[in-house]
Scaffold this motif. Structure first.
Motif, mmCIF file in Angstrom:
data_model
loop_
_atom_site.group_PDB
_atom_site.id
_atom_site.type_symbol
_atom_site.label_atom_id
_atom_site.label_comp_id
_atom_site.label_asym_id
_atom_site.label_seq_id
_atom_site.Cartn_x
_atom_site.Cartn_y
_atom_site.Cartn_z
ATOM 1 N N ILE A 129 -9.072 14.057 -10.431
ATOM 2 C CA ILE A 129 -8.153 14.451 -11.502
ATOM 3 C C ILE A 129 -8.864 14.375 -12.849
ATOM 4 O O ILE A 129 -8.741 15.265 -13.687
ATOM 5 N N TYR A 154 1.079 15.639 -12.584
ATOM 6 C CA TYR A 154 -0.105 16.126 -13.295
ATOM 7 C C TYR A 154 -0.332 17.610 -13.005
ATOM 8 O O TYR A 154 -0.509 18.412 -13.923
ATOM 9 N N TYR A 155 -0.303 17.984 -11.725
ATOM 10 C CA TYR A 155 -0.554 19.391 -11.375
ATOM 11 C C TYR A 155 0.587 20.280 -11.844
ATOM 12 O O TYR A 155 0.381 21.412 -12.263
ATOM 13 N N TYR A 203 0.610 21.626 -15.581
ATOM 14 C CA TYR A 203 -0.190 22.786 -15.959
ATOM 15 C C TYR A 203 0.608 24.083 -15.915
ATOM 16 O O TYR A 203 0.182 25.100 -16.453
ATOM 17 N N LYS A 240 -10.778 22.077 -16.799
ATOM 18 C CA LYS A 240 -9.594 22.918 -16.976
ATOM 19 C C LYS A 240 -9.128 22.895 -18.431
ATOM 20 O O LYS A 240 -8.679 23.907 -18.958
ATOM 21 N N THR A 241 -9.249 21.746 -19.078
ATOM 22 C CA THR A 241 -8.854 21.655 -20.487
ATOM 23 C C THR A 241 -9.696 22.599 -21.335
ATOM 24 O O THR A 241 -9.161 23.272 -22.224
ATOM 25 N N LEU A 267 -9.173 10.297 -5.623
ATOM 26 C CA LEU A 267 -8.133 11.173 -6.184
ATOM 27 C C LEU A 267 -8.130 11.093 -7.708
ATOM 28 O O LEU A 267 -8.100 12.112 -8.395
ATOM 29 N N ILE A 268 -8.186 9.876 -8.238
ATOM 30 C CA ILE A 268 -8.167 9.716 -9.695
ATOM 31 C C ILE A 268 -9.431 10.308 -10.310
ATOM 32 O O ILE A 268 -9.383 10.953 -11.361
ATOM 33 N N LEU A 322 0.825 -1.214 0.000
ATOM 34 C CA LEU A 322 0.000 0.000 0.000
ATOM 35 C C LEU A 322 0.858 1.264 0.000
ATOM 36 O O LEU A 322 0.544 2.237 -0.688
ATOM 37 N N GLU A 336 -11.600 17.179 -13.088
ATOM 38 C CA GLU A 336 -10.962 18.494 -13.119
ATOM 39 C C GLU A 336 -10.314 18.734 -14.471
ATOM 40 O O GLU A 336 -10.352 19.832 -15.006
ATOM 41 N N SER A 337 -9.707 17.690 -15.023
ATOM 42 C CA SER A 337 -8.968 17.893 -16.269
ATOM 43 C C SER A 337 -9.914 18.278 -17.396
ATOM 44 O O SER A 337 -9.551 19.039 -18.276
ATOM 45 N N LEU A 373 -7.550 6.530 -3.134
ATOM 46 C CA LEU A 373 -6.884 6.624 -4.436
ATOM 47 C C LEU A 373 -7.901 6.792 -5.558
ATOM 48 O O LEU A 373 -7.694 7.567 -6.496
ATOM 49 N N LEU A 404 -8.464 26.073 -20.896
ATOM 50 C CA LEU A 404 -7.187 26.309 -21.574
ATOM 51 C C LEU A 404 -7.362 26.372 -23.088
ATOM 52 O O LEU A 404 -6.686 27.147 -23.763
ATOM 53 N N LEU A 432 -7.926 2.783 1.913
ATOM 54 C CA LEU A 432 -6.829 3.415 1.168
ATOM 55 C C LEU A 432 -7.079 3.373 -0.341
ATOM 56 O O LEU A 432 -6.806 4.355 -1.056
ATOM 57 N N LEU A 433 -7.615 2.271 -0.818
ATOM 58 C CA LEU A 433 -7.914 2.195 -2.253
ATOM 59 C C LEU A 433 -9.019 3.169 -2.632
ATOM 60 O O LEU A 433 -8.997 3.772 -3.714
ATOM 61 N N PHE A 455 1.132 6.925 -6.793
ATOM 62 C CA PHE A 455 0.017 7.810 -7.149
ATOM 63 C C PHE A 455 0.274 9.252 -6.709
ATOM 64 O O PHE A 455 -0.193 10.194 -7.361
ATOM 65 N N VAL A 483 -0.148 29.020 -22.224
ATOM 66 C CA VAL A 483 -0.496 29.825 -23.406
ATOM 67 C C VAL A 483 0.112 31.217 -23.288
ATOM 68 O O VAL A 483 0.801 31.700 -24.195
#
Lengths: 160, 164
Positions: free
Chosen positions: B35, A39-40, A43, B42-43, B31-32, A25, B38-39, B28, B46, B24-25, A32, A48
């Motif tokens: 992400i 990832y952050y 940006y 945010k994309t 979190l994924i 774990l 959010e992407s 994770l 941009l 814990l999983l 991760f 641009v």
């Protein structure tokens, strides 16, 4: 007569399994964590506004009569620090331009930046380490901005 | 005596280990998922920022600017007159930017904060180089993400050759 029970786990067995599972774990968590941090951070690279700022800088450089001297310095030392604009002829304008573009550090380097020691902070070094040498241009502008962003463009299509 | 089944100790140990792993999983996974969602947002921000900067920079770099003046359509409205004879209007309201044929309608969680057009002049050592700038700032802020998703256009010129 006392009977011994053979059921249940021995303490050692429990500890070994727990340690193994905890190790797996922790490994996953670290991986991760790195993934999300990269990832952050991505940006902040080559944004641009950052790229267009460097295009403005390049446009200004091309008109400065000291550009050949700067390129000589780059050819000798692989980089030239332009942050204080002292190498440029039109240095007052240069300072104003860097201020308006929100630039904190500015370098002209060779297109290939591997092995160059720019004496910059860790975040800037990390960005530089991710730059790949591509294209036929000989030089490159690299900048860090006051808002924590970084950008780079290749220059030198018309330069000798 | 029936020797099938698990003891209480085995069950408690197993459930506690499995619950720790699952918690814990799940963290994770959350979190994924964050992400990923959010992407997307945010994309889009941009991409729109890229288009806005491209349109404005192309117009100002392609032709020389001869003059500009404010127009009355809104608080921030300017007509830019270029050397090819074209006049392009930049109009910025609270939630929309239009420039010539380009329109950028902001989403509900974004807003434009204090757009400005300013001139900067410096003393230059070189009569043939630039000594002035027309600075157009259109900052766009988003409720959920920090940073500026707008445009910062700098038109560089020589005041001996052009008077804006």
């Amino acid at each position: 007569m006392k009977k011994d029970s053979n059921k249940g786990f021995v303490l050692v067995e429990t500890l070994i399994v727990t340690a193994f599972v905890a190790g797996v774990l922790v490994f996953l968590y670290i991986q991760f964590n790195n993934l999300s941090r990269n990832y952050y951070e991505s940006y902040k690279y080559n944004t641009v506004t950052g790229l267009y700022s460097l295009i403005d800088i390049e446009e200004f450089f091309e008109l400065d009569i000291n550009l050949p001297l700067i390129l000589d310095e780059v050819n000798k030392n692989r980089y030239a620090d332009i942050t204080d604009c002292s190498l440029l002829n039109n240095n007052e304008y240069c300072k104003k331009l860097l201020e308006l573009e929100n630039i904190s550090h500015l370098y002209v380097t060779t297109n290939n930046v591997s092995g160059i020691d720019l004496s910059v902070d860790d975040d800037f070094s990390k960005f530089i380490s991710k730059i790949n040498e591509t294209g036929t241009q000989k030089y490159r502008i690299i900048a860090s901005f006051k808002n924590g962003e970084y950008a780079t463009i290749r220059i030198g299509e018309n330069y000798e | 005596m029936n020797k099938k089944g698990f003891t209480l100790v085995e069950l408690i140990t197993t459930f506690s280990l499995v619950s720790v792993i699952v918690i814990l999983l799940m963290n994770l996974l959350v979190l994924i998922k964050n992400i990923y969602s959010e992407s997307n947002v945010k994309t889009n921000l941009l991409i729109n920022q890229g288009n806005l900067n491209k349109v404005l920079n192309e117009a100002f770099k392609k032709d020389n600017l001869i003059s500009y003046k404010s127009c009355n359509e809104s608080d921030f409205c300017y007509d830019f007159n270029f050397s090819d004879g074209s006049i392009k209007r930049l109009n910025v309201t609270k939630d929309k930017i239009t420039f010539d044929n380009y329109v950028y309608k902001l989403s509900e969680d974004s807003s434009i904060i204090n757009p400005t057009v300013e001139k900067e002049y410096t003393l230059s050592n070189d009569l043939n180089s630039y000594d002035s700038m027309l600075v157009i700032k259109i900052p766009i802020k988003n409720k959920f993400y920090s940073g500026n998703f707008g445009a910062n256009i700098i038109y560089q010129y020589n005041s001996n050759k052009i008077s804006l």
